[in-house]
Motif scaffolding. Sequence first.
Motif, mmCIF file in Angstrom:
data_model
loop_
_atom_site.group_PDB
_atom_site.id
_atom_site.type_symbol
_atom_site.label_atom_id
_atom_site.label_comp_id
_atom_site.label_asym_id
_atom_site.label_seq_id
_atom_site.Cartn_x
_atom_site.Cartn_y
_atom_site.Cartn_z
ATOM 1 N N ASN A 265 -74.362 2.826 -44.962
ATOM 2 C CA ASN A 265 -73.959 2.171 -43.692
ATOM 3 C C ASN A 265 -74.943 2.093 -42.796
ATOM 4 O O ASN A 265 -75.762 3.161 -42.543
ATOM 5 N N LEU A 266 -75.373 1.135 -42.132
ATOM 6 C CA LEU A 266 -76.200 0.864 -40.831
ATOM 7 C C LEU A 266 -75.564 0.968 -39.595
ATOM 8 O O LEU A 266 -75.154 0.057 -39.249
ATOM 9 N N GLY A 267 -75.738 1.924 -38.785
ATOM 10 C CA GLY A 267 -74.921 1.995 -37.726
ATOM 11 C C GLY A 267 -74.249 3.421 -37.532
ATOM 12 O O GLY A 267 -73.977 3.956 -38.368
ATOM 13 N N GLN A 268 -73.792 3.773 -36.342
ATOM 14 C CA GLN A 268 -72.770 4.923 -35.797
ATOM 15 C C GLN A 268 -71.492 4.831 -36.493
ATOM 16 O O GLN A 268 -70.789 3.665 -36.457
ATOM 17 N N ALA A 269 -71.030 5.809 -36.920
ATOM 18 C CA ALA A 269 -69.457 5.739 -37.350
ATOM 19 C C ALA A 269 -68.500 5.455 -36.178
ATOM 20 O O ALA A 269 -68.831 5.738 -35.012
ATOM 21 N N GLY A 270 -67.605 4.378 -36.254
ATOM 22 C CA GLY A 270 -66.787 3.805 -35.338
ATOM 23 C C GLY A 270 -67.428 2.730 -34.776
ATOM 24 O O GLY A 270 -66.744 1.911 -34.000
ATOM 25 N N LYS A 271 -68.781 2.172 -35.067
ATOM 26 C CA LYS A 271 -69.439 1.232 -34.444
ATOM 27 C C LYS A 271 -69.856 0.262 -35.596
ATOM 28 O O LYS A 271 -70.386 -1.059 -35.183
ATOM 29 N N ASP A 295 -79.287 4.859 -36.198
ATOM 30 C CA ASP A 295 -79.874 4.223 -35.434
ATOM 31 C C ASP A 295 -80.573 2.668 -35.723
ATOM 32 O O ASP A 295 -81.350 2.109 -35.567
ATOM 33 N N ALA A 296 -79.765 2.089 -36.911
ATOM 34 C CA ALA A 296 -80.023 0.970 -37.390
ATOM 35 C C ALA A 296 -78.887 0.008 -37.331
ATOM 36 O O ALA A 296 -77.887 0.373 -36.731
ATOM 37 N N SER A 297 -79.014 -1.289 -37.633
ATOM 38 C CA SER A 297 -77.950 -2.159 -37.529
ATOM 39 C C SER A 297 -78.114 -3.035 -38.724
ATOM 40 O O SER A 297 -79.010 -2.916 -39.661
ATOM 41 N N HIS A 298 -76.882 -3.785 -38.880
ATOM 42 C CA HIS A 298 -76.811 -4.950 -40.119
ATOM 43 C C HIS A 298 -78.201 -5.698 -40.131
ATOM 44 O O HIS A 298 -78.511 -5.916 -41.256
ATOM 45 N N PHE A 299 -78.848 -6.030 -38.990
ATOM 46 C CA PHE A 299 -80.088 -6.797 -38.898
ATOM 47 C C PHE A 299 -81.479 -6.148 -39.337
ATOM 48 O O PHE A 299 -82.414 -6.716 -39.372
ATOM 49 N N SER A 300 -81.196 -4.584 -39.596
ATOM 50 C CA SER A 300 -82.192 -4.180 -39.914
ATOM 51 C C SER A 300 -82.753 -4.332 -41.321
ATOM 52 O O SER A 300 -83.653 -3.901 -41.815
ATOM 53 N N MET A 301 -81.765 -5.304 -42.027
ATOM 54 C CA MET A 301 -82.087 -5.261 -43.393
ATOM 55 C C MET A 301 -82.967 -6.772 -43.474
ATOM 56 O O MET A 301 -83.534 -7.074 -44.720
ATOM 57 N N PHE A 302 -83.265 -7.300 -42.443
ATOM 58 C CA PHE A 302 -84.289 -8.404 -42.364
ATOM 59 C C PHE A 302 -85.699 -7.624 -42.236
ATOM 60 O O PHE A 302 -85.720 -6.519 -41.953
ATOM 61 N N ALA A 303 -86.400 -8.696 -42.425
ATOM 62 C CA ALA A 303 -88.081 -8.355 -42.609
ATOM 63 C C ALA A 303 -88.388 -7.924 -41.073
ATOM 64 O O ALA A 303 -87.484 -8.599 -40.140
ATOM 65 N N GLY A 326 -80.640 -0.544 -34.005
ATOM 66 C CA GLY A 326 -79.783 0.316 -33.416
ATOM 67 C C GLY A 326 -80.448 0.921 -31.947
ATOM 68 O O GLY A 326 -79.782 1.637 -31.389
ATOM 69 N N GLY A 327 -81.717 0.787 -31.908
ATOM 70 C CA GLY A 327 -82.029 1.344 -30.528
ATOM 71 C C GLY A 327 -83.157 2.652 -30.927
ATOM 72 O O GLY A 327 -82.773 3.436 -31.708
ATOM 73 N N GLY A 328 -84.165 2.778 -30.201
ATOM 74 C CA GLY A 328 -85.042 4.151 -30.455
ATOM 75 C C GLY A 328 -85.964 3.968 -31.155
ATOM 76 O O GLY A 328 -87.051 3.958 -30.792
ATOM 77 N N TYR A 332 -90.087 -1.097 -38.294
ATOM 78 C CA TYR A 332 -90.929 -0.682 -39.267
ATOM 79 C C TYR A 332 -90.550 0.772 -39.873
ATOM 80 O O TYR A 332 -90.588 0.932 -40.815
ATOM 81 N N GLU A 333 -90.046 1.597 -38.787
ATOM 82 C CA GLU A 333 -89.924 2.740 -39.139
ATOM 83 C C GLU A 333 -88.435 3.067 -39.699
ATOM 84 O O GLU A 333 -88.314 3.758 -40.653
ATOM 85 N N ILE A 334 -87.541 2.017 -39.470
ATOM 86 C CA ILE A 334 -86.165 2.097 -40.129
ATOM 87 C C ILE A 334 -86.413 1.728 -41.476
ATOM 88 O O ILE A 334 -85.897 2.127 -42.701
ATOM 89 N N HIS A 335 -87.327 0.672 -41.797
ATOM 90 C CA HIS A 335 -87.487 0.337 -43.191
ATOM 91 C C HIS A 335 -88.281 1.335 -43.778
ATOM 92 O O HIS A 335 -87.937 1.585 -45.214
#
Length: 354
Positions: A265-271, A295-303, A326-328, A332-335
């Motif tokens: 999952n991408l994101g914090q538990a509860g969010k 610190d990722a989001s669903h949109f982090s799966m995009f290029a 997700g911020g921070g 590129y780093e999340i990928h």
Amino acid sequence: MILPFHILAATWIAVSSLLALQQPAVAAGRDVGVRQAFAVSKERGADLAVTVWYPAGPGGEPVMLGESVFFKGTSALKDAPVSPERYPLIVLSHGAGLAGSPQALSWIATPLARQGYIVAAPAHPGNSGPNRSALETMKLWLRPGDVSATLDAMETDAAFRDHIVTGKTGMLGLSMGGNTALGLAGARLDPQRLADYCDTDTLNASLCEWVRMSGADLHSLDLGSAGRDNRDGRITFAMAIDPAPADVFDPKSFAGISIPVDLVNLGQAGKIPVTADVSAIARTVPQARYTTIEDASHFSMFAECRPGAAELALSENIGDPICADGGGRSRYEIHAQMIDMVVSAFDRVFKPGL
């Protein structure tokens, strides 16, 4: 929002054609080739376009995949020869909307090929492009069949059949592709949950807006086959990243999954949006591993977004924050973390001892 399907975004579908580059495809390490193949789908009544990435020998034409006005592309070598070894096979299933094509996932497919995998991604009909269709997209029970047809094609394709290690076939799905991965592992859709999914916007406002604006009614679908068993015994490991919708399965079916499954999952538990949250599902799958990237989001799966893409999306009234993570850290780093996580997972199963 989850699953970016805003209707105006459909005019900005990621470029699916192969665009020529004037630079090497891989800066360091193993070269990556890409070819277009086709898989026969009797159920769809048409051939499926399949994009295949693979470790390449010398040759091929430098091309760019997945580039659009919003997103950066990823380079590879079109029609390069396959490097003369055998490799595990990974079937990759894409999501819908702006991420609704194999080429949109080049950012993850290319590193897998560079690390010694053949990656085959079928284009699921209706998910994007000029023939996009909300009703076709929501026929989730057909997607696993697209993967099985792709496996059939890879077993007979003259370019690849002698380069695939028998018995080492995995499945990777992102977003709606994660739903597909769970189906192939043995989870069964609940037809009533699927029919009711867009009765309100509570579960998935973005997707259900598209369904509603398309004039589609999920209750009108012929759901006679929706609850069938779609598992494919050739797949011995599956990985699903933010699988959505994950809440349209029969919960009892998760206990019957007999292969190892990695859930992310991408994101914090509860969010994490409820429709993609698989933390509870992971506790019911016998051989599941569950991980989050907080610190990722669903949109982090995009290029990675091109400069100015966020502002362009806003000016075009695209309702989803396609460039927001997700911020921070940067995308590129999340990928980089996601790529390492995926490669390590498949290496653990298919290349033990590395």
